[in-house]
Design an enzyme around this catalytic site. Sequence first.
Site, short mmCIF file in Angstrom:
data_model
loop_
_atom_site.label_atom_id
_atom_site.label_comp_id
_atom_site.label_asym_id
_atom_site.label_seq_id
_atom_site.Cartn_x
_atom_site.Cartn_y
_atom_site.Cartn_z
CG HIS A 85 24.41 83.70 92.83
ND1 HIS A 85 25.28 83.28 92.38
CD2 HIS A 85 24.38 83.05 94.81
CE1 HIS A 85 26.29 81.58 93.88
NE2 HIS A 85 25.83 82.29 95.04
CG HIS A 139 30.61 82.84 97.71
ND1 HIS A 139 31.98 81.65 97.92
CD2 HIS A 139 29.02 82.85 98.27
CE1 HIS A 139 31.64 80.56 98.48
NE2 HIS A 139 29.91 81.01 98.36
#
Length: 292
Positions: free
Chosen positions: A41, A83
């Site tokens: 991740h 992100h």
Amino acid sequence: MGRIYRWLAIASLVIFTPLGLSTLAASPSITVQTKVMNISHRGASGHAPEHTFPSYEIGNLMNGDYIEVDLQMTKDGELIALHDETMDRTTGKKGYAKDFTLEEIKRLDAGSWFNEAFPEKANPAYKGLQVPTLREILDRFGPDSNFFIETKSPDVYPGMEEKLLSTLKEYELEGNIIIQSFSVESLRKIHDLDQSIPLIQLLSYYAPASISDSEVHKIREYAIGVGLHFTAVNPAYIKKITDSGLLIVPYTVNEKEDMEMLIDWGVNGMFTNYPDRLNEVIRARVEKRKNP
């Protein structure tokens, strides 16, 4: 040939799991031979600054099967790994990525925040790390890695999908790629442009997850699976998804106890900041089956 979990285009979609063989009726025609997918991740972001080369490299070293890459777009149209829509959290520079050129973003420090936030994991080498572009990531890791790429806020970035697909074709990496998004429109657009690329529909729930037959049917029109926060899933939901022929890959799972639970419930993979922990869980289960 990429790593052993590469998606390969053939006439049907077949998944080999630790529990046996199942056939998925999804729209792309692909095959994958896999155990539970270990998806790093934002890289191994529990060990190094997210979306930096060290994070991706550590994820690969820890046997992550896929590198997850979140995409934003700069003012001058470059795809970057970031992100958030804003630069604030990971670079200290206030403002939206879309309002900065790549040259301006490259001047920012994307690593020092990690040393400050996690002093016990601090590394002087992290200071001054840059925000990488998608091209730099593909140049660095190329066909020997697999990528879970997310179109973040695609409504903010007109042409993001075309830019992404054009770049992937240039690098001839379609077989190493899964694309995901919370945006149905973005995924349908990608599916219309290239039906060979497997897609994952990310879902957000504010209560224990449930899904109707009609919702499942709609997702199956363009995607091979779904992703949702692991705290929302339950055995009945997972069974309904997998029985329908879709994959399920929850996020973001960092504790071994939760990893064990989700594997027992039948997930196909999961996103984790600690791919080393998930690798240890998977290896222990394999050894247990060999030596009951």
